[in-house]
Design a protein around this motif. Structure first.
Motif, PDB file in Angstrom:
ATOM      1  N   MET A  38      93.388  17.460 -16.081  1.00 56.06           N
ATOM      2  CA  MET A  38      94.678  17.060 -16.645  1.00 56.06           C
ATOM      3  C   MET A  38      94.908  15.559 -16.517  1.00 56.06           C
ATOM      4  N   ARG A  39      94.537  14.988 -15.382  1.00 54.63           N
ATOM      5  CA  ARG A  39      94.711  13.539 -15.194  1.00 54.63           C
ATOM      6  C   ARG A  39      93.834  12.749 -16.167  1.00 54.63           C
ATOM      7  N   LEU A  40      92.613  13.186 -16.367  1.00 55.90           N
ATOM      8  CA  LEU A  40      91.744  12.515 -17.335  1.00 55.90           C
ATOM      9  C   LEU A  40      92.301  12.640 -18.747  1.00 55.90           C
ATOM     10  N   THR A  82      95.362   8.171 -23.325  1.00 56.31           N
ATOM     11  CA  THR A  82      96.241   7.318 -24.131  1.00 56.31           C
ATOM     12  C   THR A  82      96.395   5.933 -23.496  1.00 56.31           C
ATOM     13  N   ASP A  83      96.500   5.874 -22.179  1.00 56.86           N
ATOM     14  CA  ASP A  83      96.687   4.584 -21.498  1.00 56.86           C
ATOM     15  C   ASP A  83      95.407   3.748 -21.448  1.00 56.86           C
ATOM     16  N   TYR A  84      94.284   4.409 -21.388  1.00 56.72           N
ATOM     17  CA  TYR A  84      92.997   3.713 -21.259  1.00 56.72           C
ATOM     18  C   TYR A  84      92.106   4.006 -22.461  1.00 56.72           C
ATOM     19  N   TYR A  85      92.703   4.002 -23.625  1.00 56.48           N
ATOM     20  CA  TYR A  85      91.996   4.377 -24.849  1.00 56.48           C
ATOM     21  C   TYR A  85      90.723   3.560 -25.054  1.00 56.48           C
ATOM     22  N   SER A  86      90.795   2.258 -24.889  1.00 56.98           N
ATOM     23  CA  SER A  86      89.614   1.413 -25.157  1.00 56.98           C
ATOM     24  C   SER A  86      88.462   1.753 -24.211  1.00 56.98           C
ATOM     25  N   LYS A 116      84.724   3.582 -25.469  1.00 56.45           N
ATOM     26  CA  LYS A 116      83.418   2.962 -25.202  1.00 56.45           C
ATOM     27  C   LYS A 116      82.418   3.971 -24.640  1.00 56.45           C
ATOM     28  N   SER A 117      82.917   4.949 -23.934  1.00 55.32           N
ATOM     29  CA  SER A 117      82.026   5.963 -23.348  1.00 55.32           C
ATOM     30  C   SER A 117      82.593   7.360 -23.636  1.00 55.32           C
TER      31      SER A 117
END
Length: 86
Positions: free
Chosen positions: A33-35, A40-44, A48-49
Motif C-alpha cells: 500500500m505504501r509503494l 504519485t509523489d515519486y512518479y519520476s 525510470k524503473s
C-alpha cells in the motif's frame, strides 16, 4: 499436570505461528500500500524503473496472499485459524 502443560505449550506454539503469519501478511500489505501510494509523489523515480517497482509491489501482494492462505488453510495438517482453540 504434565499433560496439561504440554497441551498449553503446544497451543502457545500454534498461536505464535498464526500470529507470525498474520503479522507478515499485514507487513507485506503495508509495504504494498505504501509503494502504491508513493507512486504519485515519486512518479519520476517510479517511471525510470517501472518494471522493478511493479514486480516489487506484486511480490508484496503475493506474499500477503500467501501468508493469509497459510493462516486460513483448510488442510488438517496445517495450523489453522478456524480450528484454533477459543
Amino acid at each position: 499436570m504434565l499433560r496439561q502443560k504440554t497441551e498449553i505449550e503446544k497451543t502457545l506454539r500454534r498461536f505464535n505461528v498464526l500470529a507470525n503469519q498474520l503479522l507478515m501478511a499485514n507487513l507485506h500489505l503495508y509495504y504494498f500500500m505504501r509503494l502504491d501510494e508513493a507512486q504519485t509523489d515519486y512518479y519520476s523515480a517510479f517511471v525510470k524503473s517501472h518494471h522493478f517497482w511493479e514486480y516489487t509491489k506484486r511480490a508484496h501482494l503475493q506474499a500477503t496472499i500467501l501468508q493469509l492462505g497459510k493462516a486460513f488453510d483448510k488442510d488438517r495438517g496445517s495450523i489453522q485459524m478456524h480450528r484454533f482453540p477459543q
